[in-house]
Design an enzyme around this catalytic site. Sequence first.
Site, PDB file in Angstrom:
ATOM      1  N   LYS A   1       0.821  -1.193   0.000  1.00  0.00           N
ATOM      2  CA  LYS A   1       0.000   0.000   0.000  1.00  0.00           C
ATOM      3  C   LYS A   1       0.861   1.251   0.000  1.00  0.00           C
ATOM      4  CE  LYS A   1      -3.021  -2.574   3.056  1.00  0.00           C
ATOM      5  NZ  LYS A   1      -3.030  -2.908   4.489  1.00  0.00           N
TER       6      LYS A   1
ATOM      7  N   ASP B   1      14.779   0.358  -0.235  1.00  0.00           N
ATOM      8  CA  ASP B   1      15.517   0.107   1.006  1.00  0.00           C
ATOM      9  C   ASP B   1      16.569  -0.968   0.707  1.00  0.00           C
ATOM     10  OD1 ASP B   1      16.353  -0.351   3.582  1.00  0.00           O
ATOM     11  OD2 ASP B   1      14.394  -0.782   4.412  1.00  0.00           O
TER      12      ASP B   1
ATOM     13  N   LYS C   1      16.897   4.975   0.193  1.00  0.00           N
ATOM     14  CA  LYS C   1      17.719   4.989   1.413  1.00  0.00           C
ATOM     15  C   LYS C   1      19.182   4.844   1.026  1.00  0.00           C
ATOM     16  CE  LYS C   1      14.802   3.490   5.166  1.00  0.00           C
ATOM     17  NZ  LYS C   1      14.468   2.497   6.184  1.00  0.00           N
TER      18      LYS C   1
ATOM     19  N   PHE D   1      14.303   4.743   9.739  1.00  0.00           N
ATOM     20  CA  PHE D   1      12.919   4.346   9.474  1.00  0.00           C
ATOM     21  C   PHE D   1      12.044   5.585   9.406  1.00  0.00           C
ATOM     22  CE2 PHE D   1       8.677   2.856  10.520  1.00  0.00           C
ATOM     23  CZ  PHE D   1       8.556   1.805   9.643  1.00  0.00           C
ATOM     24  N   VAL D   2      11.283   5.710   8.310  1.00  0.00           N
ATOM     25  CA  VAL D   2      10.441   6.899   8.127  1.00  0.00           C
ATOM     26  C   VAL D   2       8.979   6.506   7.911  1.00  0.00           C
ATOM     27  CG1 VAL D   2      12.283   8.357   7.188  1.00  0.00           C
ATOM     28  CG2 VAL D   2      10.954   6.930   5.628  1.00  0.00           C
TER      29      VAL D   2
HETATM   30  P1  XMP Z   1      13.007  -3.180   0.123  1.00  0.00           P
HETATM   31  O1  XMP Z   1      13.858  -3.517   1.314  1.00  0.00           O
HETATM   32  O2  XMP Z   1      12.422  -4.396  -0.513  1.00  0.00           O
HETATM   33  O3  XMP Z   1      11.849  -2.423   0.857  1.00  0.00           O
HETATM   34  O4  XMP Z   1      13.684  -2.222  -0.823  1.00  0.00           O
HETATM   35  C1  XMP Z   1      10.824  -1.880   0.245  1.00  0.00           C
HETATM   36  C2  XMP Z   1       9.625  -1.886   1.159  1.00  0.00           C
HETATM   37  O5  XMP Z   1       9.983  -1.906   2.557  1.00  0.00           O
HETATM   38  C3  XMP Z   1       9.196  -1.001   3.275  1.00  0.00           C
HETATM   39  N1  XMP Z   1      10.088  -0.014   3.924  1.00  0.00           N
HETATM   40  C4  XMP Z   1       9.718   0.940   4.773  1.00  0.00           C
HETATM   41  N2  XMP Z   1       8.497   1.266   5.225  1.00  0.00           N
HETATM   42  N3  XMP Z   1       9.426   3.026   6.480  1.00  0.00           N
HETATM   43  C5  XMP Z   1       8.357   2.305   6.086  1.00  0.00           C
HETATM   44  O6  XMP Z   1       7.255   2.623   6.492  1.00  0.00           O
HETATM   45  C6  XMP Z   1      10.683   2.770   6.077  1.00  0.00           C
HETATM   46  O7  XMP Z   1      11.617   3.458   6.483  1.00  0.00           O
HETATM   47  C7  XMP Z   1      10.829   1.654   5.183  1.00  0.00           C
HETATM   48  N4  XMP Z   1      11.904   1.110   4.569  1.00  0.00           N
HETATM   49  C8  XMP Z   1      11.410   0.094   3.818  1.00  0.00           C
HETATM   50  C9  XMP Z   1       8.273  -0.362   2.276  1.00  0.00           C
HETATM   51  O8  XMP Z   1       7.035  -1.025   2.323  1.00  0.00           O
HETATM   52  C10 XMP Z   1       8.893  -0.603   0.939  1.00  0.00           C
HETATM   53  O9  XMP Z   1       7.953  -0.741  -0.100  1.00  0.00           O
END
Ligand code: XMP
Length: 179
Positions: A43, A103, A131, A152-153
Amino acid sequence: MNEDIEKVLIAEEVIERRLDVIAERIRADFAREDSLQVVGILKGALVFMADLLRRVPLRLEIECLNVASYHGGTESSGQVDFLDVKLPEVKGRSVLVLDDILDTGRTLAAVSEKLYEMGARKVKTCVLLTKDKERAAEGEADYSAFEIGDEFVVGYGLDYDGKYRNLPYVGVLKESVIG
Ligand code: XMP
């Protein structure tokens, strides 16, 4: 809700100005395509998607993918699950994937791979946030609105435990809220 925020990292007006720039790049890059299939990742991409795509004057078709990688906490689980029964039809098409944040990179890598497996001709990726950290999966996003530190945001689509997605800015939660 605002009282749970330690600091505002990216204000609403700053996001809006930057979306104009990213939208214009997308318009220019895809202007020659007959149509473009956009796939938003639920979402987290919801708010970004709605604000960005209304700025792109192309004949877009919009689909969403329900993908889970976080499972409620503040650390990525390392596994990407496709939760939809039916995936969008992308055979022979150019696809633009939208997500909230890059991320570890696993989500965008897994989604791009899946779309190519399903016959997409070209897959480009676009995120609100990148990130600044080493990625577990290869690849940066083709379009990224902002780079942030490895923290974390929440807000502007991003949640903590399902909440805070409707904050109009990107912020960092107070430690007392994360507990
Ligand atoms: P990856 O690690 O697959 O992550 O690149 C992508 C998904 O991880 C969640 N994500 C976060 N959600 N704050 C959040 O609320 C954050 O700092 C954060 N870092 C990663 C997010 O759902 C993203 O689509």
